[in-house]
Write a protein that holds these residues in place. Structure first.
Motif, short mmCIF file in Angstrom:
data_model
loop_
_atom_site.label_atom_id
_atom_site.label_comp_id
_atom_site.label_asym_id
_atom_site.label_seq_id
_atom_site.Cartn_x
_atom_site.Cartn_y
_atom_site.Cartn_z
N GLU A 1 0.84 -1.19 0.00
CA GLU A 1 0.00 0.00 0.00
C GLU A 1 0.88 1.25 0.00
O GLU A 1 1.85 1.34 0.75
CB GLU A 1 -0.87 -0.06 1.25
N ASN A 2 0.56 2.19 -0.87
CA ASN A 2 1.25 3.48 -1.03
C ASN A 2 2.64 3.40 -1.64
O ASN A 2 3.31 4.43 -1.75
CB ASN A 2 1.31 4.24 0.30
N ASP A 3 3.10 2.21 -2.06
CA ASP A 3 4.37 2.13 -2.79
C ASP A 3 4.22 2.90 -4.10
O ASP A 3 3.18 2.81 -4.76
CB ASP A 3 4.75 0.68 -3.12
N PHE B 1 0.62 5.26 -7.38
CA PHE B 1 0.88 4.56 -6.13
C PHE B 1 -0.07 3.37 -6.00
O PHE B 1 -1.18 3.39 -6.52
CB PHE B 1 0.63 5.49 -4.94
N SER C 1 -2.83 1.40 -4.42
CA SER C 1 -3.98 1.79 -3.60
C SER C 1 -3.97 1.04 -2.28
O SER C 1 -3.41 -0.05 -2.19
CB SER C 1 -5.29 1.44 -4.33
N PRO C 2 -4.63 1.61 -1.29
CA PRO C 2 -4.81 0.84 -0.05
C PRO C 2 -5.46 -0.49 -0.40
O PRO C 2 -6.41 -0.54 -1.19
CB PRO C 2 -5.73 1.72 0.79
#
Length: 127
Positions: free
Chosen positions: A32-34, A75, A77-78
């Protein structure tokens, strides 16, 4: 992030890129958020068209796997594991429908199909 493209595959290149990213998200390699590589840099690394990567990223965003922030990049997504699971269940349904179609075409009984499934799936995966 590692993406392998096969030019001899019948699967379009943008779908290969897309599936590779999805697999890395599901496996946890991408968190997540990478941040993902920019469209241009990934296209350059893979030696494919920028438009091909753009199409893959657009479809990943439409499917909810990534988000794009203008000027900052794309990025992961969660993670919505229920959403991913639902998508994979739908994919499995399509395979099961094909199995049923083949079994009906060649008069293979439901019991034979289930026995084959049990044999291949094996007891190692029993809950």
């Amino acid at each position: 992030m590692r993406i392998v493209i096969s030019n001899s595959s019948n699967i379009p290149i943008y779908e290969q890129v897309q599936q590779s990213i999805i697999n890395q998200i599901i496996s946890g390699e991408l968190q997540e958020n990478d941040i993902l590589p920019s469209i241009r840099s990934l296209a350059k690394d893979l030696r494919i068209s920028v438009m091909t990567i753009k199409k893959a990223y657009d479809e990943l965003e439409d499917a909810g796997y990534i988000i794009t922030v203008h000027g900052k990049g794309s990025f992961v997504s969660p993670r919505n594991l229920e959403f991913i699971k639902e998508q994979k269940l739908k994919e499995m349904e399509e395979y099961i429908e094909k199995i049923i179609e083949i079994s009906n075409q060649y008069q293979i009984s439901k019991k034979e199909v289930l026995d084959l499934f049990e044999l291949i799936y094996g007891s190692e995966y029993d809950e």
